[in-house]
Write an enzyme that holds these catalytic residues in place. Structure first.
Site, mmCIF file in Angstrom:
data_model
loop_
_atom_site.group_PDB
_atom_site.id
_atom_site.type_symbol
_atom_site.label_atom_id
_atom_site.label_comp_id
_atom_site.label_asym_id
_atom_site.label_seq_id
_atom_site.Cartn_x
_atom_site.Cartn_y
_atom_site.Cartn_z
ATOM 1 N N ASP A 145 16.334 30.722 78.411
ATOM 2 C CA ASP A 145 17.272 29.598 78.563
ATOM 3 C C ASP A 145 17.806 29.106 77.220
ATOM 4 O OD1 ASP A 145 16.608 29.516 81.387
ATOM 5 O OD2 ASP A 145 14.763 28.510 80.790
ATOM 6 N N LYS A 156 21.881 32.538 75.781
ATOM 7 C CA LYS A 156 22.293 33.910 75.485
ATOM 8 C C LYS A 156 23.667 34.235 76.061
ATOM 9 C CE LYS A 156 18.383 35.374 77.214
ATOM 10 N NZ LYS A 156 17.667 34.087 77.252
ATOM 11 N N ASN A 166 15.907 36.723 88.565
ATOM 12 C CA ASN A 166 15.062 35.542 88.341
ATOM 13 C C ASN A 166 15.503 34.773 87.109
ATOM 14 O OD1 ASN A 166 14.287 37.667 86.679
ATOM 15 N ND2 ASN A 166 12.155 37.030 86.571
ATOM 16 N N GLY A 222 19.227 33.718 84.548
ATOM 17 C CA GLY A 222 20.676 33.653 84.595
ATOM 18 C C GLY A 222 21.277 33.271 83.259
ATOM 19 N N HIS A 223 22.562 33.551 83.137
ATOM 20 C CA HIS A 223 23.334 33.140 81.972
ATOM 21 C C HIS A 223 24.448 32.225 82.448
ATOM 22 C CE1 HIS A 223 21.141 35.971 79.693
ATOM 23 N NE2 HIS A 223 21.884 37.034 79.903
ATOM 24 N N GLN A 247 15.557 36.113 79.983
ATOM 25 C CA GLN A 247 14.337 35.404 79.558
ATOM 26 C C GLN A 247 14.222 35.377 78.025
ATOM 27 O OE1 GLN A 247 13.375 38.084 82.051
ATOM 28 N NE2 GLN A 247 13.284 36.808 83.827
ATOM 29 N N THR A 267 7.032 36.935 82.177
ATOM 30 C CA THR A 267 7.746 37.737 83.156
ATOM 31 C C THR A 267 7.098 39.121 83.220
ATOM 32 O OG1 THR A 267 9.979 38.363 83.900
ATOM 33 C CG2 THR A 267 9.489 38.645 81.544
ATOM 34 N N ARG A 281 15.576 24.604 88.854
ATOM 35 C CA ARG A 281 14.372 23.874 88.471
ATOM 36 C C ARG A 281 14.570 23.134 87.149
ATOM 37 N NH1 ARG A 281 9.309 27.940 88.745
ATOM 38 N NH2 ARG A 281 10.750 29.261 87.591
ATOM 39 N N VAL A 300 27.722 24.001 69.108
ATOM 40 C CA VAL A 300 27.840 22.540 69.076
ATOM 41 C C VAL A 300 28.400 22.004 70.390
ATOM 42 C CG1 VAL A 300 28.021 22.386 66.571
ATOM 43 C CG2 VAL A 300 30.109 22.708 67.932
ATOM 44 N N GLY A 301 28.349 22.818 71.428
ATOM 45 C CA GLY A 301 28.828 22.444 72.752
ATOM 46 C C GLY A 301 28.853 23.679 73.626
#
Length: 427
Positions: free
Chosen positions: A13, A16, A38, A40-41, A223, A238, A302, A413-414
């Site tokens: 998270d 990437k 399992n 995501g991007h 991951q 994982t 989650r 930065v965003g």
């Protein structure tokens, strides 16, 4: 041309998808080399936000070929649904290439993932219940079913019958669940085969020919380093190798082809699921990071656990991956803090560590040793150069660079594509 690997440097998270999208316009192939749906991007393009779960981020770049490598485990129903969702939004999946050697997630994998996690109770690992672990388990046990088996209904049925001879016994007699019907699964997966057949290829051959022809290949993991089955916080990991070494095994590209390893790292730290987390903030500060950083899982929704930046983990990730560069994301989330603690070591009993402890017991008991850095109050989301950052923000970045073992070559930065400060070229 050499290949470039993008890898998460924490527990996943890290952003990437943003890094892949930034480079996607300059590369010819974007390869997902491990994991399943399992993870995501999230990619933000103007006013549009795309949540990708199994399709490589390169699908959003008009000239890049997205490739799902042999190291991925694929739920074909999820993949087809994601392709349909992208195409409904005007994103073509016609160029998508899928490795014939990738393994399939089957209904019995999903069923066993859910019941075994419930069975573990308070000792559960925190899986997503999507069948990824059991699919990798069958792959290693040489009982897996591969994408290429979709193209031969006879072989597919034969392998499924063999697998269900054992799995149905477990489901019915151990967990009191309904047995899975072979014919129903064969019929369902025959439909998947018809949809996916045009995309199936020998991707190792495709990628090596591309490199020989001077094309640029970007390899993206899902991951992060601390979730690697060999190098992560085992057993809270994982079932595959997100680290840079996994890019070779998961794509069929030799290690001498890789010239750059870009490790994506957040300006603070998050993780999802169970397991140790030395800098975790279980208070209003942690909630502030979660809220302002949008720290909710792309795939699961989650809430992510949040904590301060951990330089020990960063050094470990730099070492294990052979990182040549760091891409620091979400620096903007730290705006408004008067002081920003950074973990520079761990204390376990009377012992202080400045590197990852060797044993799991010590890491579980590790207490962070913090260095306090001055914060800044300015909104930096509109900043377009490193020099334009507030002095304390620049000092924070330079301090992290000194502590973490590799140069910081880009800063987020965003969430937008244009909200990235590039300090050095990444290709």
């Amino acid at each position: 041309m050499p290949a470039v690997v993008l890898v998460g440097a924490q527990w996943g998270d890290e952003g990437k998808g943003k890094a892949t999208d930034l480079l996607g316009g300059s590369v010819d192939y974007v390869v997902r080399y491990q994991g399943g749906n399992n993870a995501g991007h999230t990619v933000v393009l103007g006013a549009e936000t795309y949540a990708l779960h199994i399709v490589p981020s390169g699908v959003l770049s008009p000239d890049a070929v997205p490739v799902i490598g042999n190291g991925v485990v694929i739920d074909p129903g999820v993949l087809i649904g994601e392709m349909a969702g992208l195409e409904a939004r005007g994103v073509s999946c016609a160029r998508l290439v899928i490795s014939a050697d990738a393994h399939l997630i089957m209904p019995h994998h999903r069923a066993l993932d859910r019941v075994t996690e419930r069975y573990l109770g308070r000792s559960r690992i925190g899986t997503t219940g999507r069948g990824i672990g059991p699919a990798y388990g069958d792959k290693i046990a040489r009982m897996g079913i591969r994408v290429q088996d979709l193209l031969d209904p006879g072989i597919f049925r034969q392998k499924l019958e063999l697998a269900l001879r054992e799995k149905n016994q477990m489901l019915a007699k151990v967990y009191n669940r309904r047995a899975i019907d072979v014919s129903a699964v064969c019929e369902e997966y025959a439909g998947f085969a018809e949809r996916l057949a045009p995309h199936i290829a020998d991707t190792s051959l495709v990628l090596n020919r591309a490199l020989a022809a001077g094309k640029v290949v970007l390899l993206e993991g899902s991951q992060g380093t601390l979730l690697d089955v060999d190098h992560g916080t085992y057993p809270f990991v994982t079932s595959s190798n997100p680290t840079a070494g996994g890019a070779c095994a998961g794509s069929g590209i030799g290690p001498t082809r890789i010239s750059r390893v870009v490790a994506i790292i957040k300006a603070y730290t998050t993780r999802v699921g169970s397991g140790p987390f030395p800098t975790e903030l279980d208070d209003e500060v942690g909630e502030r990071l979660r809220s302002e950083g949008g720290e909710f899982g792309v795939t699961t929704g989650r809430s992510r656990r949040t904590g301060w930046y951990d330089a020990v983990i960063a050094r470990y990730a730099a070492r294990v991956n052979g990182a040549t560069d760091f891409f620091l994301t979400k620096l903007d989330v730290l705006s408004g803090f008067e002081r920003i603690p950074v973990c520079v070591g761990y204390r376990v009993g009377d012992t202080t560590y400045d590197e990852m402890p060797m044993d799991q017991t010590s890491f579980h008991k590790a207490l962070p040793v913090y260095e306090q850095l001055p914060g800044w109050s300015d909104d930096i989301t509109g900043v377009t150069s490193f020099a334009a950052l507030p002095p304390n923000a620049r000092a924070y970045v330079r301090a992290l660079e000194q502590m973490s073992g590799a140069p910081i070559s880009a800063i987020g930065v965003g969430p937008g594509r244009d909200q990235t400060l590039l300090l050095r070229d990444l290709l």
